[in-house]
Design an enzyme around this catalytic site. Sequence first.
Site, PDB file in Angstrom:
ATOM      1  N   ASP A   8      40.420  34.530  29.625  1.00 41.52           N
ATOM      2  CA  ASP A   8      40.727  35.464  30.743  1.00 41.52           C
ATOM      3  C   ASP A   8      41.956  34.904  31.421  1.00 41.52           C
ATOM      4  OD1 ASP A   8      40.643  37.571  32.695  1.00 41.52           O
ATOM      5  OD2 ASP A   8      39.820  36.220  33.843  1.00 41.52           O
ATOM      6  N   ASP A  10      43.913  36.266  34.895  1.00 45.38           N
ATOM      7  CA  ASP A  10      44.013  36.278  36.169  1.00 45.38           C
ATOM      8  C   ASP A  10      42.751  35.473  36.799  1.00 45.38           C
ATOM      9  OD1 ASP A  10      46.318  37.849  37.324  1.00 45.38           O
ATOM     10  OD2 ASP A  10      45.238  39.457  36.036  1.00 45.38           O
TER      11      ASP A  10
HETATM   12 MG   LIG Z   1      39.774  36.916  35.837  1.00 42.45          MG
END
Ligand SMILES: [Mg+2]
Length: 270
Positions: A8, A10
């Site tokens: 992932d 962010d």
């Molecule tokens: Mg995230």
Amino acid sequence: MTTVVVCDLDGVLYLHDRPVPRARQALESLEAAGVRLVFATNNSTKTPERVVSDLHRRVGFRADPAMVATAAMATAAFVAPSAPRPYVLGADGLVVSLRREGIDAVATAAMADTVIVGLDPNLTYRRLADAVLAIGAGAAFVATGTDPTYPTPEGLYPGTGAIVAAVGVATGVDPVVCGKPHPPMIALVRRLVGDADVVWVVGDRPETDLAMARAAGWAGILVLTGVTADASEVPADLRPEVVVPSIAEVPAVVLGGGAADPASPPSPHR
Ligand SMILES: [Mg+2]
């Protein structure tokens, strides 16, 4: 043996435009050890090319755009066969992803057969109202994701889910959701993972990242640099195989040798 890390972005590699310390070194040591990296994000505002350039600018790591999966791409692939005339609340990443599937968003909501809602930094009340009217008139309701928040150094901004909720509350309709952990995103990530022997998912949000790992039969690593500050907040059914403070500790987990704080003995072989 092929190992893939599905990472992932962010809250894992950066917070808004600020890098997580030692993120670049972590990605480089995984790559140097022959681990294939896939980047999977529910952020629907960017094209894969933009994801790669932001990653390079913020973290200093150069990724391959072909190894990026966004919720916008998953959504575009999902609606392509059935929604020739979508009205879009969203940004470039979503509009471009649709165009790459041969679909042009309509400018007038009244002409829409589907309303697609992603994170829209230029959202106005007028466009929100148009989306609600179109769904009220029978258009389908599709969302890129339901992440309630978007982590920034300032704190949590409203995420895609906050906009989706506004449309959902006003229409009384539940959307079909395409991003993590839903099937369209898993299908997209699975294509990039290919026939890997071992797949780890690294994320900061249990209900998307860890739920995708769970649904796909992959192993989950929770990092505490994003929206989850304390592993005890994670619901029992989403517990990851491993919890680490940050991405910096992920190579030790994936390449063996420990240095991790296993929530339970890691069992990435599926
Ligand atoms: Mg995230």
